[in-house]
Scaffold this active site. Structure first.
Site, PDB file in Angstrom:
ATOM      1  N   THR A 118      35.853  77.918  46.410  1.00 13.02           N
ATOM      2  CA  THR A 118      36.363  77.162  47.550  1.00 13.02           C
ATOM      3  C   THR A 118      35.545  77.395  48.821  1.00 13.02           C
ATOM      4  OG1 THR A 118      37.950  78.972  47.837  1.00 13.02           O
ATOM      5  CG2 THR A 118      38.736  76.975  46.730  1.00 13.02           C
ATOM      6  N   GLY A 199      40.134  83.917  42.650  1.00 16.68           N
ATOM      7  CA  GLY A 199      41.387  83.680  41.957  1.00 16.68           C
ATOM      8  C   GLY A 199      42.135  84.962  41.661  1.00 16.68           C
ATOM      9  N   CYS A 250      43.034  79.714  52.366  1.00 12.45           N
ATOM     10  CA  CYS A 250      44.320  80.261  51.911  1.00 12.45           C
ATOM     11  C   CYS A 250      45.291  80.518  53.053  1.00 12.45           C
ATOM     12  CB  CYS A 250      44.106  81.529  51.099  1.00 12.45           C
ATOM     13  SG  CYS A 250      43.202  82.815  51.984  1.00 12.45           S
TER      14      CYS A 250
END
Length: 550
Positions: A118, A199, A250
């Site tokens: 990301t 992750g 996030c």
């Protein structure tokens, strides 16, 4: 002999560690000025390549918006460097002549950095700067889905470091990407720290490796719009944040919580600013593609715009749609609207008052995102204080877009792309991670008190009247109370407890008399009870200390 790819990758990883260790031994001898020169040059070169790498990252991963990735690359190079530029990290970093203590910065050694898909280029810029600023070497393990753009970013910082005089091997990255290579790096005895961003599975593997790890964690930030908020601005901030790079940061908002008394205004502003409030059927269709069957985020929806998400779910929305919003009343691990969504999708909860909103915030964070981030839109400082004292997060952002505020772009929180979640989130740090997290501190302390001082303080405490505490000032020893005898003794050497005959000096007689007349000791030394044993000593000590504490 031709080795299989996995064996080649393992050997390559070992060589990276060996070279990095050698380079770091040389780099550890560099002065602060030399380190700062290298870090500054890397930041400049990284910023120069911000746009080309942003476009390459978008092209390779399909996530987000390249225009926003440019901003992230500039942030991770220029803004991070501005924040860390004047930090003392090498050699003597503090020297306190008053308290007689000195602190020395000690690099950790070789750091392994896991890179998420990301933020595949900005993360490399940021982690390079903070690692080298602290005197470390760094080896990157890119995400396989972003290996080309990450490798180019590694080449940029690697070349810049060498141009500025850093030893070869101080920055490098895995080129044969296999799980075996990453595992070899993480479990190597020559690796001092894993700096993990990625992750949940990869972060867990990092902690399980046995190597010290600092990580970010999953976010699930609620955005509470309180009744005193500037509602148009609050909605604008939320939409700005949730559409920035299509929601892949996030720290971005995952849910809106609005008080019922202002809901009509919030609803109006959401529609006016391009939000699309899905009906029940549309919400169900989108929910079906947000998560995989195993409950993890579906990578096919990460970083996609609202129009694409609606199309994938099987319904249409106006071309001006910015975010997709679903009205919700429940929170659970099976409800994707109450979890982290790395795309412009928001759950919406309506609560009667701020007390009920507090409960909903706790419910959402307990479901996912403990320790990470929450956002409050309010003009009431008391609300901020109430949330700050009790909410289980380490970043509380007020009246700002969360994605940008959490990383320190629109707030004065330390600029970072690894946001620690502390013990609440299963991590080792709650910080926005910076250079000071990546070094140890050697402390040099000069002696400022003697053992006689310590014994004297114990004696003073034991003899202080019960109605007032006894404080001893080492800076002003003349103010200390008289001691029991000519020589300071500990409580375990006190004649009251060992049964020795008292001396006949006037000072001692007077002192013992005062002790005998002190009602704190009335049950300790009496004519009827002058035999001392181990059990009595223990009981006496407990009584005395208990009364001193009361």
């Amino acid at each position: 002999m031709i080795l299989d790819k996995d064996l080649q990758s393992i050997q390559s990883a070992r060589e990276l560690v060996m070279n990095a260790k050698k380079a770091q031994h040389q780099f550890a001898k560099f002065s602060q000025e030399q380190v700062d020169k290298i870090v500054a040059h890397i930041a400049i070169e990284a910023a120069r390549h911000a746009e080309v790498l942003a476009k390459l990252a978008h092209q390779e991963t399909g996530f987000g918006r390249w225009q926003d990735k440019v901003l992230k690359n500039i942030f991770a190079s220029t803004q991070v460097h501005e924040h860390i530029r004047d930090m003392k990290t090498v050699g003597i970093i503090t020297d306190d002549s008053v308290n007689k203590i000195m602190e020395v910065g000690v690099p950790l050694g070789v750091i392994i950095a896991l890179v998420p898909s990301t933020n595949p280029t900005s993360t490399i810029f940021y982690k390079t700067l903070i690692a080298l600023k602290a005197g470390n070497a760094i080896i990157f393990s890119p995400h396989p889905n972003a290996k080309e753009c990450s490798q180019q970013a590694i080449d940029v910082v690697k070349r810049a470091a060498l141009e500025a005089g850093a030893p070869e091997g101080i920055i490098d990255g895995v080129t044969l990407l296999t799980m075996q290579a990453t595992e070899t790096l993480m479990k190597s005895k020559d690796i001092s720290l894993i700096l993990a961003t990625g992750g949940e599975g990869m972060v867990r593997a990092a902690y399980a490796s046995g190597t010290p790890t600092i990580s970010g964690g999953p976010g699930n930030g609620p955005a509470f719009i309180e009744r005193s908020a500037n509602i148009p601005q609050a909605v604008k901030d939320i939409i700005t944040s949730k559409t920035f790079d299509n929601g892949v940061i996030c720290a971005s908002e995952q849910s809106i919580i609005a008080e019922r008394c202002i809901y009509e205004q919030v609803h109006y502003e959401l529609l006016r600013q391009g939000a699309y409030l899905m009906n029940e059927q549309e919400s169900d269709k989108l929910a079906a593609i947000l998560l995989r069957p195993n409950g993890m985020i579906n990578p096919a929806i990460v970083g996609q715009c609202a129009l694409t998400l609606a199309q994938k779910a099987g319904f249409t929305v106006p071309e001006i749609t910015t975010v997709l919003v679903s009205l919700q009343t429940t929170v659970s691990s099976q409800n994707p609207y109450s979890r982290e969504k790395l795309c412009p999708v928001l759950g919406l909860y309506i609560e009667d008052d701020w007390h009920a909103a507090c409960e909903r915030v706790l419910e959402l964070l307990t479901n996912e995102g403990m320790g990470h981030t929450l956002v409050i839109h309010t003009q009431n400082p008391d609300i901020v204080r109430e949330f700050a004292l009790e909410k289980p997060v380490y970043r509380i952002l007020v009246n700002t877009p969360a994605a940008l505020g959490g990383i320190g772009a629109t707030t004065n929180i330390s600029p970072a792309l690894t946001l620690g979640c502390g013990a609440l989130g299963g991590g080792s740090s709650s910080d926005n991670v910076g250079p000071m997290n990546l070094l140890n501190v050697r402390r040099v302390g000069y002696g400022v008190r003697s053992i006689e001082d310590l014994r004297q303080s114990v004696a003073v405490l034991m003899l202080a009247p019960a109605c007032q505490p006894a404080y001893v000032s080492y800076a002003e020893p003349t103010l200390a109370a008289p001691v029991v005898s000519d020589q300071s003794v500990s409580i375990f050497e006190d004649t009251r407890f060992i049964g020795a005959a008292p001396t006949t000096s006037v000072a001692t007689v007077n002192t013992v008399s005062s002790i005998l007349s002190d009602d704190r000791f009335s049950s300790v030394v009496t004519p009827e009870n002058d035999e001392i044993n181990a059990a009595q000593v223990e009981r006496i000590i407990k009584q005395v200390m208990g009364r001193l504490a009361s």
